[in-house]
Write a protein that holds these residues in place. Structure first.
Motif, PDB file in Angstrom:
ATOM      1  N   VAL A 162       0.848  -1.194   0.000  1.00 31.27           N
ATOM      2  CA  VAL A 162       0.000   0.000   0.000  1.00 31.27           C
ATOM      3  C   VAL A 162       0.879   1.238   0.000  1.00 31.27           C
ATOM      4  O   VAL A 162       2.005   1.220   0.523  1.00 31.27           O
ATOM      5  CB  VAL A 162      -0.966   0.031   1.210  1.00 31.27           C
ATOM      6  CG1 VAL A 162      -1.996  -1.064   1.097  1.00 31.27           C
ATOM      7  CG2 VAL A 162      -0.206  -0.070   2.528  1.00 31.27           C
ATOM      8  N   ILE A 163       0.380   2.324  -0.611  1.00 29.40           N
ATOM      9  CA  ILE A 163       1.109   3.581  -0.674  1.00 29.40           C
ATOM     10  C   ILE A 163       0.231   4.697  -0.108  1.00 29.40           C
ATOM     11  O   ILE A 163      -0.992   4.587  -0.080  1.00 29.40           O
ATOM     12  CB  ILE A 163       1.536   3.921  -2.107  1.00 29.40           C
ATOM     13  CG1 ILE A 163       0.322   3.888  -3.054  1.00 29.40           C
ATOM     14  CG2 ILE A 163       2.610   2.975  -2.581  1.00 29.40           C
ATOM     15  CD1 ILE A 163       0.650   4.269  -4.480  1.00 29.40           C
ATOM     16  N   LYS A 170       8.467  -4.059 -11.967  1.00 30.07           N
ATOM     17  CA  LYS A 170       7.876  -2.817 -12.467  1.00 30.07           C
ATOM     18  C   LYS A 170       6.473  -2.675 -11.905  1.00 30.07           C
ATOM     19  O   LYS A 170       5.808  -3.671 -11.608  1.00 30.07           O
ATOM     20  CB  LYS A 170       7.845  -2.784 -13.997  1.00 30.07           C
ATOM     21  CG  LYS A 170       6.886  -3.757 -14.647  1.00 30.07           C
ATOM     22  CD  LYS A 170       6.854  -3.550 -16.159  1.00 30.07           C
ATOM     23  CE  LYS A 170       5.862  -4.512 -16.819  1.00 30.07           C
ATOM     24  NZ  LYS A 170       5.787  -4.317 -18.278  1.00 30.07           N
ATOM     25  N   VAL A 171       6.043  -1.426 -11.759  1.00 22.41           N
ATOM     26  CA  VAL A 171       4.713  -1.164 -11.210  1.00 22.41           C
ATOM     27  C   VAL A 171       3.669  -1.679 -12.191  1.00 22.41           C
ATOM     28  O   VAL A 171       3.653  -1.295 -13.358  1.00 22.41           O
ATOM     29  CB  VAL A 171       4.506   0.342 -10.948  1.00 22.41           C
ATOM     30  CG1 VAL A 171       3.086   0.592 -10.436  1.00 22.41           C
ATOM     31  CG2 VAL A 171       5.523   0.845  -9.939  1.00 22.41           C
ATOM     32  N   LEU A 172       2.822  -2.571 -11.702  1.00 23.42           N
ATOM     33  CA  LEU A 172       1.812  -3.198 -12.548  1.00 23.42           C
ATOM     34  C   LEU A 172       0.463  -2.500 -12.436  1.00 23.42           C
ATOM     35  O   LEU A 172      -0.234  -2.290 -13.433  1.00 23.42           O
ATOM     36  CB  LEU A 172       1.661  -4.672 -12.132  1.00 23.42           C
ATOM     37  CG  LEU A 172       0.763  -5.556 -12.984  1.00 23.42           C
ATOM     38  CD1 LEU A 172       1.373  -5.732 -14.370  1.00 23.42           C
ATOM     39  CD2 LEU A 172       0.589  -6.925 -12.320  1.00 23.42           C
ATOM     40  N   LYS A 173       0.096  -2.112 -11.217  1.00 23.06           N
ATOM     41  CA  LYS A 173      -1.242  -1.571 -11.009  1.00 23.06           C
ATOM     42  C   LYS A 173      -1.276  -0.713  -9.751  1.00 23.06           C
ATOM     43  O   LYS A 173      -0.653  -1.056  -8.749  1.00 23.06           O
ATOM     44  CB  LYS A 173      -2.252  -2.723 -10.892  1.00 23.06           C
ATOM     45  CG  LYS A 173      -3.695  -2.317 -10.705  1.00 23.06           C
ATOM     46  CD  LYS A 173      -4.575  -3.548 -10.569  1.00 23.06           C
ATOM     47  CE  LYS A 173      -6.022  -3.185 -10.319  1.00 23.06           C
ATOM     48  NZ  LYS A 173      -6.872  -4.375 -10.136  1.00 23.06           N
ATOM     49  N   ILE A 174      -1.991   0.407  -9.827  1.00 28.34           N
ATOM     50  CA  ILE A 174      -2.223   1.264  -8.648  1.00 28.34           C
ATOM     51  C   ILE A 174      -3.727   1.380  -8.466  1.00 28.34           C
ATOM     52  O   ILE A 174      -4.447   1.698  -9.420  1.00 28.34           O
ATOM     53  CB  ILE A 174      -1.611   2.664  -8.844  1.00 28.34           C
ATOM     54  CG1 ILE A 174      -0.116   2.542  -9.152  1.00 28.34           C
ATOM     55  CG2 ILE A 174      -1.823   3.519  -7.611  1.00 28.34           C
ATOM     56  CD1 ILE A 174       0.475   3.775  -9.747  1.00 28.34           C
ATOM     57  N   GLY A 175      -4.213   1.105  -7.280  1.00 31.13           N
ATOM     58  CA  GLY A 175      -5.644   1.139  -7.024  1.00 31.13           C
ATOM     59  C   GLY A 175      -6.239   2.519  -7.225  1.00 31.13           C
ATOM     60  O   GLY A 175      -5.657   3.526  -6.797  1.00 31.13           O
ATOM     61  N   ILE A 176      -7.381   2.575  -7.890  1.00 29.58           N
ATOM     62  CA  ILE A 176      -8.094   3.841  -8.070  1.00 29.58           C
ATOM     63  C   ILE A 176      -8.782   4.235  -6.767  1.00 29.58           C
ATOM     64  O   ILE A 176      -8.826   5.407  -6.389  1.00 29.58           O
ATOM     65  CB  ILE A 176      -9.121   3.723  -9.208  1.00 29.58           C
ATOM     66  CG1 ILE A 176      -8.405   3.419 -10.529  1.00 29.58           C
ATOM     67  CG2 ILE A 176      -9.953   5.001  -9.335  1.00 29.58           C
ATOM     68  CD1 ILE A 176      -9.341   3.166 -11.686  1.00 29.58           C
ATOM     69  N   LEU A 177      -9.297   3.233  -6.071  1.00 31.51           N
ATOM     70  CA  LEU A 177      -9.987   3.471  -4.804  1.00 31.51           C
ATOM     71  C   LEU A 177      -9.072   3.126  -3.632  1.00 31.51           C
ATOM     72  O   LEU A 177      -8.186   2.272  -3.758  1.00 31.51           O
ATOM     73  CB  LEU A 177     -11.261   2.622  -4.728  1.00 31.51           C
ATOM     74  CG  LEU A 177     -12.322   2.907  -5.799  1.00 31.51           C
ATOM     75  CD1 LEU A 177     -13.479   1.926  -5.665  1.00 31.51           C
ATOM     76  CD2 LEU A 177     -12.823   4.339  -5.701  1.00 31.51           C
ATOM     77  N   GLN A 218      -9.629  -0.970   1.340  1.00 32.57           N
ATOM     78  CA  GLN A 218     -10.870  -1.118   2.098  1.00 32.57           C
ATOM     79  C   GLN A 218     -10.630  -0.822   3.578  1.00 32.57           C
ATOM     80  O   GLN A 218      -9.747  -1.378   4.204  1.00 32.57           O
ATOM     81  CB  GLN A 218     -11.414  -2.537   1.942  1.00 32.57           C
ATOM     82  CG  GLN A 218     -12.807  -2.714   2.538  1.00 32.57           C
ATOM     83  CD  GLN A 218     -13.353  -4.103   2.242  1.00 32.57           C
ATOM     84  OE1 GLN A 218     -12.679  -4.948   1.700  1.00 32.57           O
ATOM     85  NE2 GLN A 218     -14.592  -4.330   2.613  1.00 32.57           N
ATOM     86  N   GLY A 219     -11.407   0.080   4.109  1.00 29.85           N
ATOM     87  CA  GLY A 219     -11.293   0.431   5.521  1.00 29.85           C
ATOM     88  C   GLY A 219     -10.514   1.698   5.772  1.00 29.85           C
ATOM     89  O   GLY A 219     -10.766   2.416   6.736  1.00 29.85           O
ATOM     90  N   SER A 220      -9.536   2.016   4.894  1.00 27.56           N
ATOM     91  CA  SER A 220      -8.712   3.201   5.148  1.00 27.56           C
ATOM     92  C   SER A 220      -9.471   4.488   4.870  1.00 27.56           C
ATOM     93  O   SER A 220      -9.225   5.511   5.499  1.00 27.56           O
ATOM     94  CB  SER A 220      -7.441   3.154   4.297  1.00 27.56           C
ATOM     95  OG  SER A 220      -7.717   3.334   2.931  1.00 27.56           O
ATOM     96  N   GLU A 275      -6.414   7.682  10.656  1.00 25.66           N
ATOM     97  CA  GLU A 275      -5.218   7.352   9.902  1.00 25.66           C
ATOM     98  C   GLU A 275      -5.345   7.871   8.480  1.00 25.66           C
ATOM     99  O   GLU A 275      -6.416   8.272   8.028  1.00 25.66           O
ATOM    100  CB  GLU A 275      -4.973   5.841   9.880  1.00 25.66           C
ATOM    101  CG  GLU A 275      -6.034   5.047   9.142  1.00 25.66           C
ATOM    102  CD  GLU A 275      -5.712   3.564   9.102  1.00 25.66           C
ATOM    103  OE1 GLU A 275      -5.535   3.045   7.986  1.00 25.66           O
ATOM    104  OE2 GLU A 275      -5.662   2.937  10.163  1.00 25.66           O
ATOM    105  N   ALA A 276      -4.211   7.887   7.764  1.00 17.25           N
ATOM    106  CA  ALA A 276      -4.195   8.399   6.394  1.00 17.25           C
ATOM    107  C   ALA A 276      -4.775   7.367   5.440  1.00 17.25           C
ATOM    108  O   ALA A 276      -4.770   6.167   5.709  1.00 17.25           O
ATOM    109  CB  ALA A 276      -2.772   8.743   5.995  1.00 17.25           C
ATOM    110  N   VAL A 277      -5.273   7.865   4.318  1.00 16.78           N
ATOM    111  CA  VAL A 277      -5.793   6.980   3.272  1.00 16.78           C
ATOM    112  C   VAL A 277      -4.625   6.284   2.590  1.00 16.78           C
ATOM    113  O   VAL A 277      -3.598   6.898   2.313  1.00 16.78           O
ATOM    114  CB  VAL A 277      -6.612   7.787   2.238  1.00 16.78           C
ATOM    115  CG1 VAL A 277      -7.045   6.892   1.088  1.00 16.78           C
ATOM    116  CG2 VAL A 277      -7.824   8.408   2.904  1.00 16.78           C
ATOM    117  N   GLN A 278      -4.782   5.005   2.313  1.00 17.81           N
ATOM    118  CA  GLN A 278      -3.749   4.233   1.625  1.00 17.81           C
ATOM    119  C   GLN A 278      -4.345   3.560   0.395  1.00 17.81           C
ATOM    120  O   GLN A 278      -5.504   3.131   0.413  1.00 17.81           O
ATOM    121  CB  GLN A 278      -3.145   3.189   2.563  1.00 17.81           C
ATOM    122  CG  GLN A 278      -2.360   3.795   3.713  1.00 17.81           C
ATOM    123  CD  GLN A 278      -1.743   2.753   4.604  1.00 17.81           C
ATOM    124  OE1 GLN A 278      -2.418   1.808   5.025  1.00 17.81           O
ATOM    125  NE2 GLN A 278      -0.470   2.895   4.902  1.00 17.81           N
TER     126      GLN A 278
END
Length: 375
Positions: free
Chosen positions: A221-222, A251-258, A261-263, A272-275
């Protein structure tokens, strides 16, 4: 008396020797010696470092499904290499078999009923022809009209029932076909657990776990901030504490748009911060770590040429960064502003010139105003 004189002379010599050594040390100590470097232009990369977990890229977990019935047979063993579409598990369901037989009987009955109605319509047609000869066409049609309409209605209703029965039969047959569970991926059978069909609650385990060991990914998670810098396709260096000196490419394959869950809900409450979830493809083959291992992902977010100095030269005073510069043989303190950093170097955005003689590794005795000797 002579002995006392000799002792006195000896003590005096020793004292003189110690004083001489002290004077020699003080004289030889001189100014501190420092090594200096100059700011230089160098290509550097900016990185985001986050932890992650190694996962199979393509995998399938088959859990016991009570709605399908009882497990009749597991068709594979651990270690088997399989292709997409390979049968894995067969269920048995007596209720579905009974429903299939009932549907077949209902269809047969409808066909028999249709045959009977068609025979009755043929008989009625013959009757109509005879009546035409006796009472004429108009009167004949009038006499058989009600009976004819009823038979046609019965035929129409029977055809509708037959159509419904065929749909029901197809539905049951589809459910029966689903009693054979097939592989959705190419790979190897990792685990087979026949006891999984009786596990309940949080202890539920898959009957069969299959996956491809040749293609793996790392999930992590980022933060909100890093999600703006990380993009698909960026190169990644993967490391593991278990194999300290090893590095693997990714290599970076995918970054979640949303958000994860829970953050999002936690962020709304200020806890806490959104991840955001991120997936990295492992490009190296046959790496010596297994799914589930914890890895460090160093994601390259930028590559540029910049004016840099060694990290060891930079000092910190609260929120202010500074370096020591040698000018006319004396130490001068210069405050600086920095940018991107690597393991060895840091970008200097302001505060220095390329002619400045910067102390590479200042010791505790290096302070502003101290006279020094450059190596």
């Amino acid at each position: 008396m002579r002995k006392k004189v000799l002792i006195g002379i000896g003590v005096a010599v020793i004292i003189a020797l110690f004083v001489g050594i002290s004077i020699f040390r003080a004289a030889s100590k001189g100014n501190p010696t420092v090594e200096t470097v100059k700011m230089k232009e160098k290509e550097i990369t900016g990185n985001v470092m986050i932890p992650g977990t190694l996962q199979l890229m393509n995998e399938q977990k088959i859990y016991y499904d009570a709605e399908r019935g009882k497990v009749k047979k597991i068709l594979v063993n651990e270690g088997d290499k399989i292709k997409k579409g390979t049968p894995l598990v067969i269920y048995e369901n007596e209720q579905l078999e009974l429903e299939k037989e009932q549907a077949k009987l209902s269809i047969e009955q409808s066909y028999i009923k249709l045959d009977q109605i068609n025979e009755q319509l043929e008989d009625l047609k013959k009757k109509e022809e005879e009546l035409k000869k006796q009472v004429g066409k108009e009167e004949a049609e009038k006499q058989i009209e009600n009976e004819k309409n009823q038979l046609q209605m019965d035929k129409k209703m029977t055809n509708l029932e037959l159509k419904q029965q065929k749909i029901q039969k197809e539905t049951v047959e589809k459910k029966i076909s689903e009693l054979e569970v097939k592989s959705e991926v190419d790979g190897i059978v990792i685990t087979v657990d026949e006891d999984a069909s009786v596990a309940m609650g949080e202890n539920v385990k898959p009957l069969i776990h299959i996956g491809s060991l040749n293609k793996m990914k790392v999930e992590g998670v980022i933060s909100e901030y890093d999600s703006l810098k990380i993009k698909e396709g960026q190169p990644v260096v993967l490391k593991s504490d278990v194999v300290p000196d090893a590095k693997w490419k990714g290599k970076v394959l995918k970054i979640g748009i949303l958000p994860q869950q829970g953050s999002e809900m936690a962020a709304e409450t200020g806890n806490e911060a959104v991840q955001y979830p991120v997936e990295v493809l492992v490009q190296d083959q046959n790496i010596p770590v297994k799914p589930g291992f914890k890895l460090i992902m160093e994601i390259e977010t930028e590559r540029k040429k910049a004016n840099v100095i060694p990290l060891t030269a930079v000092q910190q005073d609260d929120n202010q960064q500074y370096v020591y510069v040698v000018k006319n043989g004396k130490i001068t303190r210069k405050e600086i502003k920095t940018g991107t950093s690597t393991d060895e170097y840091i970008e200097v955005t302001s505060g220095l010139t390329k002619d400045d003689e910067i102390v590479r590794e200042p010791s505790d005795e290096i302070k502003a105003g101290v006279e020094v000797t450059i190596k």
